[in-house]
Design an enzyme around this catalytic site. Structure first.
Site, mmCIF file in Angstrom:
data_model
loop_
_atom_site.group_PDB
_atom_site.id
_atom_site.type_symbol
_atom_site.label_atom_id
_atom_site.label_comp_id
_atom_site.label_asym_id
_atom_site.label_seq_id
_atom_site.Cartn_x
_atom_site.Cartn_y
_atom_site.Cartn_z
ATOM 1 N N ASN A 136 1.509 17.303 7.007
ATOM 2 C CA ASN A 136 0.702 17.099 8.217
ATOM 3 C C ASN A 136 -0.642 17.791 7.987
ATOM 4 O OD1 ASN A 136 0.480 16.025 10.941
ATOM 5 N ND2 ASN A 136 0.474 18.150 11.634
ATOM 6 N N LYS A 137 -1.512 17.648 8.955
ATOM 7 C CA LYS A 137 -2.870 18.198 8.856
ATOM 8 C C LYS A 137 -2.865 19.639 8.336
ATOM 9 C CE LYS A 137 -5.945 16.663 9.240
ATOM 10 N NZ LYS A 137 -6.579 16.213 7.961
ATOM 11 N N ASP A 186 2.344 13.121 8.744
ATOM 12 C CA ASP A 186 1.762 12.008 7.977
ATOM 13 C C ASP A 186 2.770 11.405 7.018
ATOM 14 O OD1 ASP A 186 -0.693 13.734 8.840
ATOM 15 O OD2 ASP A 186 -1.393 11.696 8.431
ATOM 16 N N GLN A 212 -10.520 17.617 14.731
ATOM 17 C CA GLN A 212 -9.794 16.609 15.519
ATOM 18 C C GLN A 212 -9.271 17.194 16.830
ATOM 19 O OE1 GLN A 212 -9.371 17.207 12.261
ATOM 20 N NE2 GLN A 212 -8.775 15.405 11.116
ATOM 21 N N ARG A 263 -6.561 6.312 1.581
ATOM 22 C CA ARG A 263 -6.067 7.668 1.873
ATOM 23 C C ARG A 263 -4.612 7.737 1.388
ATOM 24 N NH1 ARG A 263 -7.298 10.443 7.509
ATOM 25 N NH2 ARG A 263 -7.302 12.300 6.196
ATOM 26 N N ARG A 311 -8.431 7.254 12.095
ATOM 27 C CA ARG A 311 -7.615 8.261 11.405
ATOM 28 C C ARG A 311 -6.367 8.501 12.244
ATOM 29 N NH1 ARG A 311 -7.102 11.095 15.289
ATOM 30 N NH2 ARG A 311 -5.928 12.523 14.003
ATOM 31 N N GLY A 312 -5.421 9.244 11.627
ATOM 32 C CA GLY A 312 -4.115 9.397 12.258
ATOM 33 C C GLY A 312 -3.174 8.389 11.606
ATOM 34 N N ALA A 313 -1.981 8.858 11.207
ATOM 35 C CA ALA A 313 -1.120 8.026 10.361
ATOM 36 C C ALA A 313 -0.813 6.638 10.956
ATOM 37 C CB ALA A 313 0.165 8.798 10.047
HETATM 38 O O1 MRU Z 1 -6.783 13.519 8.651
HETATM 39 P P1 MRU Z 1 -6.213 12.911 9.894
HETATM 40 O O2 MRU Z 1 -6.999 13.198 11.124
HETATM 41 O O3 MRU Z 1 -5.904 11.442 9.709
HETATM 42 O O4 MRU Z 1 -4.802 13.654 10.067
HETATM 43 C C1 MRU Z 1 -3.990 13.320 11.158
HETATM 44 C C2 MRU Z 1 -2.770 14.151 11.251
HETATM 45 O O5 MRU Z 1 -2.515 15.010 10.428
HETATM 46 C C3 MRU Z 1 -1.807 13.832 12.340
HETATM 47 O O6 MRU Z 1 -1.088 14.974 12.727
HETATM 48 C C4 MRU Z 1 -0.827 12.758 11.848
HETATM 49 O O7 MRU Z 1 -1.490 11.632 11.374
HETATM 50 C C5 MRU Z 1 0.165 12.344 12.840
HETATM 51 S S1 MRU Z 1 -0.606 11.774 14.303
HETATM 52 C C6 MRU Z 1 0.057 10.490 14.954
#
Ligand code: MRU
Length: 347
Positions: free
Chosen positions: A245-246, A235, A194, A87, A44-46
């Site tokens: 973002n999250k 994201d 996270q 996703r 996970r993470g963009a």
């Molecule tokens: O749902 P996730 O854990 O994939 O969400 C991640 C985030 O929202 C991060 O802030 C985002 O991907 C940028 S991190 C490099």
């Protein structure tokens, strides 16, 4: 430590669901399994899901029975759709899939074996570039963390969320490597945690001073003058600077504005989607309600209790002090500065 690599004909990744208790790896042999690993947040993470998707496309090319470049391109388009559906919010996923599809459609390769090799090289390049870009973002943003600063961070944006080094936590890491002494408050980031599971694990390893806080304590710490700057990832950034973002980022932005605290997003230009006029066009993923009621298999409520679980929110651009990119810190008006950053100009 890379979060995702190509490993002898398979995609290997850190299983982020097992952390911080166990450093486990998943080894995926099919594009379907890669898509599932993105959907279930093994990775996970963009930027990390972008790299996983790129390797997934290379894997799909290797496993396709196609004997012509046109046939392979057809198969890859289908696999690209499968990966993109895993996703919807982080644009890095579609960005990486598109990069590989463009290579497959370029006419540069006239036999399937050369194309397969070319796609794997391209996927490796996306992964390598991500690490180099994150280091550049770290250097661009490190000055935002002054000696003695108290930094508030949301979700996980570190090495795990990228291929390595990180975005917002990459800035934290760069400041730490430069010898700056500071403290980070880590939002635990419900419901997938996270912050408390992954960001704390990373800062422990790096030796950065931190405390995990409940998400609901962020306003309290701002009011107590215990936050000097807020750093988050992104994201997807629309062309006007609105960004997804999250979930929880939007309320942090409002609270930071109410307390006069600088609020920055840190995002590579691959996260900027100039095709979108504003954040209203960003698709927001809503995940299964069981993540709220039964996080990691631990029931908090009876199974039939109802819950909603949006995974991201959109923060309007006027809350941003700036967006740290590998090409400098973009500032308002964002439609101009982001366009220049994406074009590779220093902003
Ligand atoms: O749902 P996730 O854990 O994939 O969400 C991640 C985030 O929202 C991060 O802030 C985002 O991907 C940028 S991190 C490099």
């Amino acid at each position: 430590m890379r979060s995702v690599i190509w490993d002898d004909g398979a995609v290997k990744m850190i299983d982020q669901r097992a952390l911080p208790w166990k450093l486990d790896y998943a080894r995926l042999n099919t594009v379907e399994a890669v898509a599932e690993s993105i959907a279930n947040m093994t990775v996970r993470g963009a930027p990390a899901i972008g790299a996983a998707a790129a390797f997934g496309m290379a894997l799909a090319a290797r496993q396709s029975p196609a004997t012509t470049v046109a046939g392979l391109l057809d198969d890859l388009r289908q696999c690209g759709d499968l990966l993109n559906a895993a996703r919807p919010t982080a644009v890095n996923l579609a960005w990486a899939v598109n990069q590989l599809l463009q290579i497959a459609a370029s006419g540069e390769f006239n036999n399937v074996d050369d194309l397969r090799a070319g796609l794997l090289l391209a996927a490796q390049q996306i992964a390598d570039d991500d690490v180099a870009i994150n280091r550049r973002m770290g250097a661009q943003g490190a000055g935002l963390i002054r000696p003695g600063a108290k930094v508030l961070h949301h979700c996980n944006t570190g090495a795990l969320a990228t291929v390595d080094y990180g975005t917002a936590l990459g800035v934290v890491r760069a400041a730490h490597e430069a010898g700056v002494d500071f403290h980070v408050l880590l939002d635990e980031t419900r419901p997938r945690l996270q912050g408390s599971r992954l960001s704390a694990w990373e800062l422990e390893r790096l030796g950065v001073s931190y405390d995990i806080i409940p998400d609901t304590a962020a306003g309290y710490f701002m009011q107590q003058n215990e936050v000097d700057v807020v750093l988050v990832g992104a994201d997807r950034v629309a062309s006007n600077g609105d960004f997804a973002n999250k979930i929880g980022t939007y309320q942090l932005a409002i609270m930071a504005a109410a307390h006069g605290i600088p609020f920055y997003s840190v995002a590579p230009t691959s996260t900027i989607d100039l095709s979108l006029a504003s954040g209203a066009d960003i698709p927001i993923e809503e995940r299964d309600s069981s993540e709220v009621t039964t996080p990691y298999g631990n029931p908090i409520t009876p199974a039939h209790f109802k819950a909603r679980n949006p995974a991201f929110d959109v923060t309007p651009n006027h809350y941003l002090s700036g967006i740290v990119t590998e090409n400098g810190i973009a500032r308002a008006p964002f439609s101009e500065s982001l366009r220049r950053a994406v074009a590779g100009e220093q902003v």
